[in-house]
Scaffold this motif. Structure first.
Motif, PDB file in Angstrom:
ATOM      1  N   THR A  25      33.826  54.419  43.481  1.00 13.98           N
ATOM      2  CA  THR A  25      34.991  53.538  43.346  1.00 13.98           C
ATOM      3  C   THR A  25      35.282  53.116  41.909  1.00 13.98           C
ATOM      4  N   ALA A  26      34.413  53.456  40.981  1.00  8.34           N
ATOM      5  CA  ALA A  26      34.601  53.036  39.580  1.00  8.34           C
ATOM      6  C   ALA A  26      35.995  53.355  39.042  1.00  8.34           C
ATOM      7  N   PRO A  27      36.536  54.548  39.301  1.00  7.52           N
ATOM      8  CA  PRO A  27      37.883  54.829  38.776  1.00  7.52           C
ATOM      9  C   PRO A  27      38.977  53.921  39.360  1.00  7.52           C
ATOM     10  N   ALA A  28      38.712  53.329  40.515  1.00  5.37           N
ATOM     11  CA  ALA A  28      39.703  52.460  41.162  1.00  5.37           C
ATOM     12  C   ALA A  28      39.758  51.073  40.542  1.00  5.37           C
ATOM     13  N   GLY A  29      38.753  50.708  39.753  1.00  5.27           N
ATOM     14  CA  GLY A  29      38.770  49.432  39.051  1.00  5.27           C
ATOM     15  C   GLY A  29      37.953  48.335  39.698  1.00  5.27           C
ATOM     16  N   GLN A  30      37.956  47.188  39.024  1.00  2.00           N
ATOM     17  CA  GLN A  30      37.120  46.055  39.395  1.00  2.00           C
ATOM     18  C   GLN A  30      37.390  45.539  40.803  1.00  2.00           C
ATOM     19  N   LEU A  31      38.642  45.481  41.212  1.00  2.00           N
ATOM     20  CA  LEU A  31      38.964  44.936  42.529  1.00  2.00           C
ATOM     21  C   LEU A  31      38.290  45.744  43.634  1.00  2.00           C
ATOM     22  N   GLY A  70      31.126  48.905  34.406  1.00  2.00           N
ATOM     23  CA  GLY A  70      31.052  47.505  34.027  1.00  2.00           C
ATOM     24  C   GLY A  70      30.698  47.338  32.566  1.00  2.00           C
ATOM     25  N   PRO A  71      30.402  46.111  32.169  1.00  2.00           N
ATOM     26  CA  PRO A  71      30.106  45.833  30.764  1.00  2.00           C
ATOM     27  C   PRO A  71      28.905  46.622  30.272  1.00  2.00           C
ATOM     28  N   GLN A  72      29.061  47.241  29.122  1.00  2.00           N
ATOM     29  CA  GLN A  72      27.972  48.021  28.540  1.00  2.00           C
ATOM     30  C   GLN A  72      27.246  47.222  27.459  1.00  2.00           C
ATOM     31  N   ILE A  73      27.092  45.941  27.725  1.00  2.00           N
ATOM     32  CA  ILE A  73      26.301  45.053  26.861  1.00  2.00           C
ATOM     33  C   ILE A  73      25.149  44.567  27.730  1.00  2.00           C
ATOM     34  N   PHE A 139      35.988  39.822  28.823  1.00  2.00           N
ATOM     35  CA  PHE A 139      34.977  39.229  29.685  1.00  2.00           C
ATOM     36  C   PHE A 139      35.502  37.980  30.393  1.00  2.00           C
ATOM     37  N   THR A 140      36.332  37.220  29.709  1.00  2.00           N
ATOM     38  CA  THR A 140      36.937  36.048  30.350  1.00  2.00           C
ATOM     39  C   THR A 140      37.806  36.494  31.521  1.00  2.00           C
ATOM     40  N   ALA A 141      38.559  37.566  31.334  1.00  2.00           N
ATOM     41  CA  ALA A 141      39.397  38.095  32.418  1.00  2.00           C
ATOM     42  C   ALA A 141      38.552  38.656  33.559  1.00  2.00           C
ATOM     43  N   MET A 142      37.473  39.344  33.227  1.00  2.00           N
ATOM     44  CA  MET A 142      36.618  39.968  34.249  1.00  2.00           C
ATOM     45  C   MET A 142      35.796  38.958  35.041  1.00  2.00           C
ATOM     46  N   PHE A 143      35.327  37.916  34.370  1.00  2.00           N
ATOM     47  CA  PHE A 143      34.379  37.004  34.991  1.00  2.00           C
ATOM     48  C   PHE A 143      34.986  35.647  35.317  1.00  2.00           C
ATOM     49  N   LEU A 148      35.926  35.719  42.196  1.00  2.00           N
ATOM     50  CA  LEU A 148      36.159  35.021  43.461  1.00  2.00           C
ATOM     51  C   LEU A 148      36.860  35.944  44.455  1.00  2.00           C
ATOM     52  N   VAL A 149      37.876  36.640  43.979  1.00  2.00           N
ATOM     53  CA  VAL A 149      38.647  37.533  44.854  1.00  2.00           C
ATOM     54  C   VAL A 149      37.763  38.645  45.418  1.00  2.00           C
ATOM     55  N   THR A 150      36.982  39.293  44.566  1.00  2.00           N
ATOM     56  CA  THR A 150      36.144  40.391  45.054  1.00  2.00           C
ATOM     57  C   THR A 150      35.022  39.891  45.967  1.00  2.00           C
ATOM     58  N   ALA A 151      34.487  38.711  45.702  1.00  2.00           N
ATOM     59  CA  ALA A 151      33.460  38.149  46.585  1.00  2.00           C
ATOM     60  C   ALA A 151      34.062  37.816  47.949  1.00  2.00           C
TER      61      ALA A 151
END
Length: 171
Positions: A25-31, A70-73, A139-143, A148-151
């Protein structure tokens, strides 16, 4: 099948499913990816119990990191594991057989995970890590709200699947 064998099997199957879903699902994005991950985490917590859920919750972000999702840090990876653990702990401890307890657990776990990730990643790590402004914005946008929406989506999927899975595995 004894309890230890069942635990190992469930944990291994759910971890493998999680890794496959992350990659697929990675290509489909975070949602999509986040919702799929949260569904597996919720199923692990409710069906497999706290130790199964925590194992999957901790392995998930490290596997995602290794897959380049996801984040590569690396400093953010344990923070994601902490958020996942909060989600799993609340689901495992609050979710009983009644629909009401499952809904309360799902809502509480979703809110707590999102808040944990926002506080740890955005309010703490984004302030102490040597990040550039575009990274902080990302990161602010991602986290924030997406967590909440994905959970919530993942938890809803799990709530629908758990009764079917219980019947299938006769638990």
């Amino acid at each position: 099948m004894n309890n230890k064998t069942r635990w190992i099997t469930q944990t291994a199957v759910l971890t493998a499913l999680l890794i496959v879903l992350q990659a697929a699902t990675a290509p489909a994005g975070q949602l999509v990816t986040g919702s799929a991950v949260n569904a597996v985490l919720a199923i692990a917590a409710i069906l497999g119990g706290l130790s199964c859920g925590l194992t999957v919750a901790i392995l998930s972000p490290f596997c995602a990191f290794l897959l380049g999702i996801g984040p590569q840090i690396i400093a953010i990876v344990p923070a994601i594991a902490i958020g996942n653990c909060v989600y799993v702990v609340l689901l495992a401890l609050l979710s009983k057989e009644s629909v009401v307890s499952r809904v309360v657990a799902w809502l509480a776990a979703s809110g707590a995970k999102a808040l944990t990730l926002y506080l740890v990643v955005v309010q703490l790590l984004c302030r102490v890590l040597p990040l550039k402004p575009p990274q902080i914005e990302k990161f602010t946008a991602m986290f924030s709200l997406p967590q909440l929406v994905t959970a919530l989506i993942g938890g809803a999927v799990a709530m629908l699947m758990v009764p079917l899975l219980k019947k299938a595995i006769k638990k």
